[in-house]
Design a protein around this motif. Structure first.
Motif, short mmCIF file in Angstrom:
data_model
loop_
_atom_site.label_atom_id
_atom_site.label_comp_id
_atom_site.label_asym_id
_atom_site.label_seq_id
_atom_site.Cartn_x
_atom_site.Cartn_y
_atom_site.Cartn_z
N ASP A 108 0.86 -1.18 0.00
CA ASP A 108 0.00 0.00 0.00
C ASP A 108 0.90 1.23 0.00
OD1 ASP A 108 -1.58 2.22 0.78
OD2 ASP A 108 -3.02 0.89 1.74
N THR A 109 0.90 1.98 -1.11
CA THR A 109 1.80 3.13 -1.23
C THR A 109 1.33 4.32 -0.40
OG1 THR A 109 0.63 3.90 -3.21
CG2 THR A 109 2.55 2.47 -3.54
N ASN A 110 0.05 4.36 -0.04
CA ASN A 110 -0.46 5.46 0.77
C ASN A 110 -0.03 5.33 2.23
OD1 ASN A 110 -2.06 7.84 1.28
ND2 ASN A 110 -3.59 6.48 2.19
N THR A 111 -0.15 4.12 2.78
CA THR A 111 0.18 3.90 4.18
C THR A 111 1.58 3.31 4.38
OG1 THR A 111 -0.79 1.68 4.15
CG2 THR A 111 -2.24 3.52 4.80
N ALA A 112 2.27 3.04 3.28
CA ALA A 112 3.62 2.45 3.32
C ALA A 112 3.65 1.19 4.17
CB ALA A 112 4.65 3.47 3.80
N GLN A 113 2.70 0.29 3.90
CA GLN A 113 2.65 -0.98 4.62
C GLN A 113 2.16 -2.08 3.70
OE1 GLN A 113 -0.10 -0.27 7.86
NE2 GLN A 113 -1.80 -1.14 6.75
N GLN A 114 2.34 -3.30 4.15
CA GLN A 114 1.78 -4.45 3.48
C GLN A 114 1.42 -5.49 4.53
OE1 GLN A 114 5.96 -6.12 1.96
NE2 GLN A 114 4.26 -7.12 0.97
N THR A 115 0.43 -6.31 4.21
CA THR A 115 0.08 -7.43 5.08
C THR A 115 0.98 -8.59 4.71
OG1 THR A 115 -2.20 -6.70 5.29
CG2 THR A 115 -1.74 -9.00 5.83
N LEU A 116 1.76 -9.04 5.67
CA LEU A 116 2.70 -10.13 5.46
C LEU A 116 2.16 -11.37 6.17
CD1 LEU A 116 5.47 -11.08 4.41
CD2 LEU A 116 6.44 -10.32 6.60
N LYS A 117 2.01 -12.45 5.41
CA LYS A 117 1.59 -13.73 6.01
C LYS A 117 2.67 -14.76 5.72
CE LYS A 117 -2.04 -17.18 6.45
NZ LYS A 117 -3.39 -17.60 6.05
N ILE A 118 3.14 -15.39 6.79
CA ILE A 118 4.15 -16.44 6.70
C ILE A 118 3.49 -17.72 7.20
CG2 ILE A 118 6.46 -17.16 7.38
CD1 ILE A 118 6.32 -14.45 5.87
N ALA A 119 3.70 -18.82 6.49
CA ALA A 119 3.15 -20.11 6.91
C ALA A 119 4.22 -21.18 6.77
CB ALA A 119 1.92 -20.48 6.10
N GLY A 120 4.09 -22.24 7.57
CA GLY A 120 5.09 -23.30 7.51
C GLY A 120 4.59 -24.62 8.02
N SER A 121 5.43 -25.61 7.86
CA SER A 121 5.11 -26.97 8.27
C SER A 121 5.25 -27.16 9.78
CB SER A 121 6.07 -27.95 7.56
OG SER A 121 6.04 -27.77 6.18
N GLY A 122 4.60 -28.18 10.27
CA GLY A 122 4.72 -28.51 11.69
C GLY A 122 4.07 -27.47 12.57
N LYS A 123 4.72 -27.20 13.70
CA LYS A 123 4.19 -26.23 14.66
C LYS A 123 5.18 -25.08 14.81
CE LYS A 123 1.66 -29.46 17.61
NZ LYS A 123 1.56 -29.97 18.98
N LEU A 124 4.64 -23.91 15.11
CA LEU A 124 5.47 -22.77 15.46
C LEU A 124 5.96 -23.01 16.89
CD1 LEU A 124 6.27 -20.10 14.10
CD2 LEU A 124 4.36 -19.04 15.29
N SER A 125 7.25 -22.86 17.12
CA SER A 125 7.84 -23.15 18.43
C SER A 125 8.08 -21.88 19.22
CB SER A 125 9.17 -23.88 18.27
OG SER A 125 9.01 -25.07 17.55
N LYS A 126 7.75 -21.91 20.51
CA LYS A 126 8.07 -20.79 21.39
C LYS A 126 9.45 -21.04 21.96
CE LYS A 126 6.37 -18.11 25.28
NZ LYS A 126 5.39 -17.99 26.35
N ILE A 127 10.38 -20.10 21.74
CA ILE A 127 11.75 -20.30 22.22
C ILE A 127 12.08 -19.39 23.40
CG2 ILE A 127 12.62 -21.21 20.06
CD1 ILE A 127 13.77 -18.45 19.42
N SER A 128 11.19 -18.46 23.71
CA SER A 128 11.43 -17.58 24.86
C SER A 128 10.11 -17.02 25.34
CB SER A 128 12.37 -16.46 24.44
OG SER A 128 12.50 -15.52 25.48
#
Length: 128
Positions: A108-128
């Motif tokens: 979006d050039t007006n707000t200088a942002q974009q919606t970023l979606k990342i996806a992956g295999s397995g589970k997202l791990s909490k490391i901290s």
């Protein structure tokens, strides 16, 4: 969110700046039971339909229109290798997982942002 980083085996490291005062959606992935009120036998016993779900993380990030973010995302998306993503929350929680950008990469050039979606295999791990 404080920070989103990606370390990619082919395209190196990149840091994304989450937009302040915005919401992100976190899905840690794993097994889910189907939510269907018709998943029942004639005697009233639930039919447990289980599905494995990708982890995903989605929200708005700032875009430097003169920077390399767009090129980096396009290269990482086109690669068959998954990057190692790290998501750091203001609370101190840190999550990591191997994944790839999914969906639209428009800016979006007006707000200088974009919606970023990342996806992956397995589970997202909490490391901290």
């Amino acid at each position: 969110m404080l920070e989103i980083t990606c370390s990619h085996p082919e395209h190196g490291d990149f840091r994304f700046d989450p937009k302040a005062n915005e919401s992100f959606t976190l899905n840690k992935g794993g097994v889910r039971t189907n939510d269907d009120s018709n998943s029942v036998t004639s005697n009233g016993t639930i039919i447990q339909q289980k599905n494995n779900t990708l982890w995903s993380f989605e929200g708005p990030v700032a875009v430097d229109m003169e920077g390399e973010q767009s090129d980096y995302l396009n290269k990482v998306t086109a690669s068959s290798e998954l990057g190692t993503w790290v998501f750091t929350h203001i609370s101190g929680a840190v999550y990591t997982g191997k994944g790839i950008p999914v969906g639209d990469l428009s800016e979006d050039t007006n707000t200088a942002q974009q919606t970023l979606k990342i996806a992956g295999s397995g589970k997202l791990s909490k490391i901290s």
